[in-house]
Design an enzyme around this catalytic site. Structure first.
Site, PDB file in Angstrom:
ATOM      1  N   HIS A 146       0.852  -1.195   0.000  1.00 45.85           N
ATOM      2  CA  HIS A 146       0.000   0.000   0.000  1.00 45.85           C
ATOM      3  C   HIS A 146       0.878   1.232   0.000  1.00 45.85           C
ATOM      4  O   HIS A 146       2.079   1.172   0.283  1.00 45.85           O
ATOM      5  CB  HIS A 146      -0.964   0.007   1.194  1.00 45.85           C
ATOM      6  CG  HIS A 146      -0.264   0.085   2.525  1.00 45.85           C
ATOM      7  ND1 HIS A 146       0.354   1.236   2.997  1.00 45.85           N
ATOM      8  CD2 HIS A 146      -0.076  -0.840   3.502  1.00 45.85           C
ATOM      9  CE1 HIS A 146       0.868   1.014   4.189  1.00 45.85           C
ATOM     10  NE2 HIS A 146       0.635  -0.255   4.511  1.00 45.85           N
ATOM     11  N   ASP A 166      -4.067 -19.003  12.405  1.00 45.30           N
ATOM     12  CA  ASP A 166      -2.953 -19.566  13.154  1.00 45.30           C
ATOM     13  C   ASP A 166      -3.046 -19.182  14.630  1.00 45.30           C
ATOM     14  O   ASP A 166      -3.089 -18.000  14.984  1.00 45.30           O
ATOM     15  CB  ASP A 166      -1.638 -19.054  12.552  1.00 45.30           C
ATOM     16  CG  ASP A 166      -0.446 -19.863  13.013  1.00 45.30           C
ATOM     17  OD1 ASP A 166      -0.029 -19.674  14.172  1.00 45.30           O
ATOM     18  OD2 ASP A 166       0.071 -20.673  12.225  1.00 45.30           O
ATOM     19  N   SER A 172       2.120  -5.164   6.922  1.00 43.29           N
ATOM     20  CA  SER A 172       1.794  -4.892   5.528  1.00 43.29           C
ATOM     21  C   SER A 172       2.945  -5.299   4.620  1.00 43.29           C
ATOM     22  O   SER A 172       4.094  -4.937   4.860  1.00 43.29           O
ATOM     23  CB  SER A 172       1.504  -3.397   5.333  1.00 43.29           C
ATOM     24  OG  SER A 172       0.388  -3.002   6.081  1.00 43.29           O
TER      25      SER A 172
END
Length: 431
Positions: free
Chosen positions: A237, A364, A379
């Site tokens: 991003h 998880d 990210s």
């Protein structure tokens, strides 16, 4: 009246027949065969074939092989090129499918924690302040109609690269009582304005009445590295300025290795965060030449392994990503890259570059216990499904930190200037 009644009966029979055919599984399988199939060299594509469909290919150079077995039709991508697949039933042609075979392509997945430093194109205006003059408090910057988010690129005709370039001009103009001639970049436009610095009666120095900045720093995660071109992609991003909330216009930048020191666990309304520091040697491992909605991109100066998946992996195009189990690679402690389970909840087969093409959920137990799900700094963490790189983690759902968005790897490669379709690379030509 009798004819209308007959027409209604026939219409009803046809409607029921169409609905029955639509529910017929073999027919649904046939309808689901796409009109275009894109494969990488060496891949196979299987089609369930309970309708006894037969296939033949037509092309100048046969790059696709067909294995016709009972109940299954398998296409093999032997070499790059375009073929036309003709499907027929009982000798009658029923459908045409274009098969595009791309050259074999692989990248090395990332997962490493990286430190990011961006240098702006000029100096970025991040705020206004009042100067205490003998005539009251005033802001020269506001008077000159300079806005937050503007970028000062030139002063008196000279290019401005960093904050230290500004000070001499300010003091000189203030002492002469002459306004500065500024060139301002705002959004996609550029314009000129005059700004007269004012003297602060308390400090005895001249000021612009502006808060400015020439760089920004943070952490993120490496997504991929392409050994042949040395190009990489990270974050997934755009990096925006923390004050202006606008994307940073990059002049250049660097990435270094970073070490995760602790984790602030996420919760509803609070996405959590990785806390990290730049590695002590501050060795630059790559440059940054692009900051886009799909991440940051540049070239690596050295190859940095992740210690868990250092071999090149094939990629999955956006229309081939499936709902179901997947893995992500990221760092929770120090610089150790680990593998964690996630579930791809939904995926959008995008035809054009767009962000947020994947929705995923962390499953998880270790990752949930440690982070609560997806946290800031994660990210760019690569998403791997069935041994292929499919995308990168980009955003977390604020009200549900266990879930978030991902971007398809196809679009990150495109932004990096890596053309998997073997078209010309405009960035390479420009350099």
């Amino acid at each position: 009246m009798y004819k209308q009644w007959i027409k209604r009966i026939i219409g009803g029979i046809l409607l029921v027949s169409l609905l029955t055919i639509g529910l017929y599984q073999p027919f649904r399988e046939y309808i689901s065969i796409p009109k275009k199939i894109v494969l990488f060299e060496g891949e196979q594509y299987s089609i369930r074939n309970t309708l006894a469909v037969h296939a033949t290919t037509h092309s100048n150079e046969e790059g696709v092989t067909i294995q016709d077995e009972p109940g299954l039709l398998t296409l093999g991508a032997d070499k790059p090129g375009t073929s036309e697949l003709l499907l027929n039933v009982a000798g009658f042609p029923v459908k045409k499918v274009d098969v595009h075979v791309l050259k074999d392509f692989k990248v090395i997945p990332g997962g490493q924690s990286i430190g990011v430093k961006l240098n702006t194109l000029g100096v970025l205006v991040v705020g206004h302040h009042l100067v205490a003059t003998g005539e009251g408090k005033k802001s020269p910057g506001e008077a000159a109609h300079v806005m937050i988010g503007d970028i000062i690129t030139k002063i008196n005709g000279q290019t401005i690269k960093k904050m230290s370039d500004v000070t001499p001009y300010v003091q000189q103009a203030g002492e002469k009582g002459e306004p500065l001639q500024l060139v301002i970049s705002r959004e996609k436009e550029s314009f000129k304005t005059n700004l007269l610095p004012l003297k602060d009666k308390n400090e005895g120095t001249y000021k612009l009445g502006l808060y400015i900045r020439d760089s920004a720093a943070g952490i993120g995660t490496m997504t991929f590295y392409h050994p042949e071109t040395k190009k990489y992609g990270a974050l997934g991003h755009v990096i925006s300025d923390m004050d202006t909330k606008k994307p940073i216009v990059v002049k250049d930048g660097q990435i270094v290795q970073s070490t995760v020191t602790s984790i602030e666990k996420g919760s509803n309304g609070d996405p959590g965060e990785k806390l990290a520091r730049f590695s002590s040697n501050k060795e630059i491992i790559g440059n940054i030449n692009r900051n886009s909605p799909f991440g940051i991109f540049g070239k690596m100066k050295k190859e940095v392994g992740n210690g868990i998946a250092d071999q090149p992996l094939p990629i999955t195009l956006s229309h081939e990503v499936k709902e179901g189990p997947a893995k992500i690679l990221t760092v929770l402690e120090g610089s150790k890259v680990e593998e964690f389970d996630v579930e791809i909840v939904s995926t959008i087969p995008q035809k054009f570059p767009a962000i947020k093409g994947i929705v995923l959920k962390v499953t998880d137990k270790k990752l949930l216990e440690k982070t609560g799900g997806i946290v800031q700094g994660m990210s760019g963490s690569p998403i791997i499904q069935n041994g292929k790189l499919v995308g990168a983690v980009t955003h977390v759902f604020v009200n549900d930190p266990t879930s978030g968005y991902g971007v398809h790897i196809e679009w990150m490669l495109n932004e990096a200037g890596i053309d998997i379709y073997e078209k010309s690379d405009p960035q390479e030509k420009a350099s």
